[in-house]
Design a protein around this motif. Structure first.
Motif, PDB file in Angstrom:
ATOM      1  N   TRP A  29       5.085  11.338   0.291  1.00 20.92           N
ATOM      2  CA  TRP A  29       6.551  11.404   0.323  1.00 20.92           C
ATOM      3  C   TRP A  29       7.050  12.675  -0.356  1.00 20.92           C
ATOM      4  O   TRP A  29       8.045  13.260   0.078  1.00 20.92           O
ATOM      5  N   ILE A  30       6.375  13.126  -1.405  1.00 25.83           N
ATOM      6  CA  ILE A  30       6.777  14.362  -2.076  1.00 25.83           C
ATOM      7  C   ILE A  30       6.609  15.554  -1.136  1.00 25.83           C
ATOM      8  O   ILE A  30       7.499  16.404  -1.026  1.00 25.83           O
ATOM      9  N   VAL A  31       5.497  15.603  -0.433  1.00 23.27           N
ATOM     10  CA  VAL A  31       5.255  16.701   0.516  1.00 23.27           C
ATOM     11  C   VAL A  31       6.269  16.652   1.661  1.00 23.27           C
ATOM     12  O   VAL A  31       6.824  17.687   2.067  1.00 23.27           O
ATOM     13  N   LEU A  32       6.547  15.460   2.181  1.00 22.46           N
ATOM     14  CA  LEU A  32       7.521  15.336   3.266  1.00 22.46           C
ATOM     15  C   LEU A  32       8.928  15.703   2.812  1.00 22.46           C
ATOM     16  O   LEU A  32       9.708  16.257   3.598  1.00 22.46           O
ATOM     17  N   LEU A  33       9.270  15.418   1.560  1.00 18.83           N
ATOM     18  CA  LEU A  33      10.575  15.799   1.031  1.00 18.83           C
ATOM     19  C   LEU A  33      10.709  17.320   0.969  1.00 18.83           C
ATOM     20  O   LEU A  33      11.755  17.872   1.336  1.00 18.83           O
ATOM     21  N   VAL A  34       9.671  17.993   0.526  1.00 19.15           N
ATOM     22  CA  VAL A  34       9.699  19.461   0.474  1.00 19.15           C
ATOM     23  C   VAL A  34       9.840  20.044   1.882  1.00 19.15           C
ATOM     24  O   VAL A  34      10.622  20.984   2.102  1.00 19.15           O
ATOM     25  N   ILE A  35       9.128  19.474   2.835  1.00 14.80           N
ATOM     26  CA  ILE A  35       9.237  19.950   4.223  1.00 14.80           C
ATOM     27  C   ILE A  35      10.634  19.698   4.772  1.00 14.80           C
ATOM     28  O   ILE A  35      11.213  20.559   5.451  1.00 14.80           O
ATOM     29  N   LEU A  61      21.850  11.841  12.768  1.00 18.68           N
ATOM     30  CA  LEU A  61      21.554  10.486  12.316  1.00 18.68           C
ATOM     31  C   LEU A  61      20.081  10.115  12.440  1.00 18.68           C
ATOM     32  O   LEU A  61      19.687   9.018  12.035  1.00 18.68           O
ATOM     33  N   ALA A  62      19.255  11.000  12.976  1.00 18.28           N
ATOM     34  CA  ALA A  62      17.829  10.709  13.134  1.00 18.28           C
ATOM     35  C   ALA A  62      17.126  10.617  11.782  1.00 18.28           C
ATOM     36  O   ALA A  62      16.242   9.779  11.598  1.00 18.28           O
ATOM     37  N   GLY A  63      17.488  11.454  10.830  1.00 16.66           N
ATOM     38  CA  GLY A  63      16.865  11.431   9.503  1.00 16.66           C
ATOM     39  C   GLY A  63      17.049  10.108   8.781  1.00 16.66           C
ATOM     40  O   GLY A  63      16.057   9.494   8.347  1.00 16.66           O
ATOM     41  N   PRO A  64      18.293   9.625   8.637  1.00 15.69           N
ATOM     42  CA  PRO A  64      18.477   8.317   8.000  1.00 15.69           C
ATOM     43  C   PRO A  64      17.819   7.162   8.758  1.00 15.69           C
ATOM     44  O   PRO A  64      17.334   6.213   8.150  1.00 15.69           O
ATOM     45  N   ALA A  65      17.767   7.250  10.084  1.00 15.01           N
ATOM     46  CA  ALA A  65      17.122   6.191  10.861  1.00 15.01           C
ATOM     47  C   ALA A  65      15.615   6.160  10.595  1.00 15.01           C
ATOM     48  O   ALA A  65      15.031   5.081  10.441  1.00 15.01           O
ATOM     49  N   VAL A  66      14.989   7.322  10.519  1.00 19.22           N
ATOM     50  CA  VAL A  66      13.550   7.389  10.224  1.00 19.22           C
ATOM     51  C   VAL A  66      13.292   6.886   8.804  1.00 19.22           C
ATOM     52  O   VAL A  66      12.314   6.171   8.555  1.00 19.22           O
ATOM     53  N   TYR A  67      14.174   7.229   7.858  1.00 24.80           N
ATOM     54  CA  TYR A  67      14.022   6.757   6.475  1.00 24.80           C
ATOM     55  C   TYR A  67      14.105   5.228   6.403  1.00 24.80           C
ATOM     56  O   TYR A  67      13.307   4.584   5.732  1.00 24.80           O
ATOM     57  N   ARG A  68      15.055   4.629   7.115  1.00 29.15           N
ATOM     58  CA  ARG A  68      15.167   3.160   7.138  1.00 29.15           C
ATOM     59  C   ARG A  68      13.931   2.529   7.763  1.00 29.15           C
ATOM     60  O   ARG A  68      13.465   1.474   7.325  1.00 29.15           O
ATOM     61  N   LEU A  69      13.388   3.168   8.792  1.00 29.32           N
ATOM     62  CA  LEU A  69      12.174   2.666   9.443  1.00 29.32           C
ATOM     63  C   LEU A  69      10.994   2.691   8.481  1.00 29.32           C
ATOM     64  O   LEU A  69      10.234   1.724   8.389  1.00 29.32           O
TER      65      LEU A  69
END
Length: 92
Positions: A29-35, A61-69
């Protein structure tokens, strides 16, 4: 607040092997946050370009949807049993 899973347990048992791994997902998750932070200016420009075509809101809205998934995968348990072999995947 819903948070993504922090650990994944992978357990494989068969006649030859007995594997029990705990994989730390919080490092991923840390690496994905940096990306995501690095790509955010490009996404903002794409949203502005695609907004008149109707795709800007979907991209925004794709980012929040992926985060909820991803957050909904917490406490997900996959258990596959066959004669002589067991595979378990558990997100915690």
């Amino acid at each position: 607040m819903n948070i993504p899973p922090m650990l994944m347990r992978l357990k494989i048992i068969n006649s030859e092997h007995h594997i029990n791994l705990w994989l730390p997902l919080f490092l991923v998750w840390i690496v994905l946050l940096v990306i995501a932070i690095a790509l955010s200016p490009i996404i903002c420009i794409l949203v502005l370009i695609l907004w008149p075509l109707g795709w800007g809101e979907t991209l925004l809205l794709a980012g929040p949807a992926v985060y909820r998934l991803i957050c909904s995968a917490r406490e997900l348990s996959i258990d596959i049993r066959q004669p002589g072999e067991i595979v378990q995947i558990y997100f915690k």
